[in-house]
Design a protein around this motif. Structure first.
Motif, mmCIF file in Angstrom:
data_model
loop_
_atom_site.group_PDB
_atom_site.id
_atom_site.type_symbol
_atom_site.label_atom_id
_atom_site.label_comp_id
_atom_site.label_asym_id
_atom_site.label_seq_id
_atom_site.Cartn_x
_atom_site.Cartn_y
_atom_site.Cartn_z
ATOM 1 N N LEU A 162 -20.488 -3.484 1.503
ATOM 2 C CA LEU A 162 -19.282 -4.186 1.119
ATOM 3 C C LEU A 162 -19.324 -5.573 1.325
ATOM 4 N N ARG A 173 -18.046 -0.734 -4.984
ATOM 5 C CA ARG A 173 -17.510 -0.460 -3.682
ATOM 6 C C ARG A 173 -16.098 -1.204 -3.235
ATOM 7 N N LEU A 177 -12.641 0.518 -2.801
ATOM 8 C CA LEU A 177 -11.821 0.224 -1.613
ATOM 9 C C LEU A 177 -10.488 -0.178 -2.038
ATOM 10 N N GLU A 180 -8.269 2.558 -2.886
ATOM 11 C CA GLU A 180 -7.933 3.536 -1.992
ATOM 12 C C GLU A 180 -6.954 3.092 -1.272
ATOM 13 N N SER A 322 -9.758 7.301 2.788
ATOM 14 C CA SER A 322 -10.195 5.746 3.206
ATOM 15 C C SER A 322 -11.769 5.811 3.534
ATOM 16 N N CYS A 325 -14.469 6.002 1.081
ATOM 17 C CA CYS A 325 -14.898 4.653 0.216
ATOM 18 C C CYS A 325 -16.041 4.033 0.636
ATOM 19 N N PHE A 326 -16.242 4.497 2.039
ATOM 20 C CA PHE A 326 -17.367 3.732 2.765
ATOM 21 C C PHE A 326 -18.687 4.443 2.810
#
Length: 576
Positions: A162, A173, A177, A180, A322, A325-326
């Protein structure tokens, strides 16, 4: 009688001489061949080594010539950018080190115009822009950041997808995010602010029992709890290690940029290993809360199946969505992605920016009680008109949202907005060419205090500048003070106002703009507004009685280049 079957052999001196001569000839021939082979090998090795030396010399010369060419090209392109002359090999770095950079840029922009250059060294060019139109164009064309930015996160949190300098590598990415945060956490009605406020006040009441509260400490804790509960759901509010996590994150935030400033990682420094030890502890705690979040989510699905309770469902979906997303939630991460690194980076950056906004908002509301009371009335009206009494309809709280925007305008997350184009030069419409790898900065504080963009009261706190008359759509108070504006429209209901989109003004840049704008802009505005709606409904924010009101107002209008000093505040519970 003698046998005639065997003939005796006799060795004469002549035969011995011939044999020795023949043997010597063969030995000499072998020696000559060996020497010839050895000489050939030496000649070959010498030629190969000379060739390597020549190749290395040519390569190094070409590299140096390329660097010299790029340096001359940089100097040639920079000549067309206005700025003060440079008389030192070290550029203007000494000037910047002695004074506040924002103040230096303020003086230079007045003298040289909307674009100003400064040399930080013979190969480091800094270009500052103040014109909103040029800034918008630059933010669209310059999508990268300097490698130092990503290095700060890598040293602290490890690999991350990120916080990468190259926008091409981080684009997918970031978009995921942003979708989301905007989709799951903003468009759905927030169900946890009341729980967040209860969790925050439970801890703050312990400190208030001992006296007043430091505004910075309160804002940091509020930002940390809000962001953590958004990412991890209800599991974060009951997490026993949250206090330790917050303290570690704060300590790392103080030293991250310092250790990243070293060109070579300072393994020989004892302080660096202490810093790395803190980062390791933070990583372990992040893994712990992620596992708890996953565990709670699995237990919830096993218990309820496909029949969801509304509030619990929303918290679980938010946390699960959430985290997805990572990185993957099943533990099998891609080689280039790191779940914990991404989460810690978001917590690090999000807490810094959000706590700054919350701290400024607390100070503004405490020093402007009339604005605070109007927001409270607005909250009650919105609550009475809501069909669901357990949710905050912040979209109807126009003055509250305008106050959040105004607080962000007066004190953005950072004094400078930084960009870079790592590979390509780009040309502005004015004809100025910005060379690749030049440090591009926007003095956000200057831009958001500019009278030409915000009116004569640009340095004053006036949330009404973001509200318009619902009858004619004109701004209510572009050139009047907040006190006069509040008195002028005291008889009007808040429904008489409409909220202007702050992004319509190109000079509004607390969250950046362009392709690299803050992915959590909507989350921060809506999340902070919802948090304050729940907070102000039950508590009144006041300054400590020992601080005079006149000193407080003077503080609010101090130099635009300085952060507000931390104030001592108290929370008074409302009777109703």
């Amino acid at each position: 009688m003698k046998s005639c079957g065997a003939v005796p052999t006799t060795t004469t001196p002549a035969t011995t001489f011939l044999s020795s001569l023949l043997q010597y000839s063969k030995t000499k021939s072998r020696t000559r061949d060996s020497l010839e082979t050895s000489r050939l090998l030496r000649d070959f090795a010498t030629r190969e080594f000379n060739a390597f030396l020549w190749f290395s010399l040519i390569a190094v010369t070409a590299l140096l010539l390329r660097k010299v060419f790029n340096l001359l090209r940089l100097w040639a392109q920079a000549r067309n950018i206005p700025g003060p002359p440079c008389t030192s090999f070290y550029g203007h770095s000494k000037l910047i080190s002695r004074e506040n950079l924002t103040e230096v840029l303020s003086v230079l922009h007045k003298k040289y115009g909307p674009i100003v250059k400064l040399w930080l060294g013979p190969t480091q060019l800094l270009v500052s822009m103040k014109d909103p139109g040029l800034i918008k164009e630059m933010l669209l064309k310059a999508e990268d950041k300097l490698p130092l930015t990503g290095r700060a996160f890598r040293l602290a949190f490890g690999p991350t997808s990120l916080f990468v300098s190259s926008f091409d590598e981080v684009q997918r990415r970031r978009e995921s995010l942003a979708t989301e945060l905007s989709g799951r956490l903003i468009e759905k009605p927030p169900a946890i602010p009341t729980k967040v406020v209860d969790c925050i006040m439970e801890r703050l009441n312990k400190f208030m029992a001992e006296g007043s509260l430091d505004c910075n400490m309160v804002s940091q804790h509020m930002a940390f709890t809000l962001l953590g509960s958004t990412l991890f759901g209800d599991a974060f509010l009951t997490w026993s290690k949250a206090t330790v996590y917050e303290e570690l994150l704060t300590m790392i935030a103080k030293d991250a940029c310092f250790w990243a400033s070293y060109s070579i990682t300072p393994y020989w420094k004892r302080g660096f290993w202490s810093y790395q030890h803190l980062c390791t502890k933070l990583r372990l705690l992040t893994q712990d809360i992620v596992q708890q979040c996953q565990k709670n989510n699995k237990l919830f699905h096993q218990k309820d199946g496909n029949h969801y309770n509304g509030i619990t469902k929303m918290g679980m979906e938010s946390a699960s969505g959430s985290l997805s997303c990572f990185g993957e939630l099943n533990g099998h991460l891609n080689a280039t992605e790191e779940l914990c690194g991404n989460i810690m980076g978001v917590m690090f950056h999000g807490c810094l920016t959000t706590s700054g906004l919350i701290g400024n908002l607390l100070a503004r509301l405490a020093t402007h009680p009339q604005i605070q009371e109007k927001i409270f009335s607005e909250i009650i009206m919105a609550r009475n008109g809501s069909m669901k009494q357990d949710q905050q309809c912040v979209d109807k709280m126009r003055l509250l949202l305008a106050t959040v925007y105004e607080s962000a305008r007066l004190l953005p997350a950072g004094p400078l907005l930084q960009r870079c184009s790592l590979k390509h030069d780009f040309r502005l419409e004015t004809g100025v060419t910005i060379p690749a790898r030049a440090v591009l900065v926007v003095p956000v504080q200057l831009l958001q205090m500019d009278d030409s963009s915000w009116g004569q009261d640009a340095s004053e706190f006036n949330p009404y500048r973001f509200l318009s008359n619902a009858g004619n759509g004109s701004d209510l108070a572009l050139n009047t003070s907040s006190t006069g504006n509040a008195e002028k429209h005291e008889h009007l209901g808040e429904s008489f106002f409409i909220l202007n989109d702050p992004n319509d003004n190109a000079a509004f840049l607390p969250f950046g703009s362009g392709a690299r704008a803050c992915v959590g802009q909507k989350f921060v505005i809506q999340g902070v507004a919802t948090l304050f709606a729940s907070l102000l409904e039950h508590y009144e924010i006041r300054l400590l009685e020992s601080e005079s009101q006149s000193d407080s107002k003077q503080m609010m209008n101090n130099s635009v280049f300085q952060h507000l000093p931390s104030r001592e505040i108290v929370f008074i519970r409302r009777n109703s």
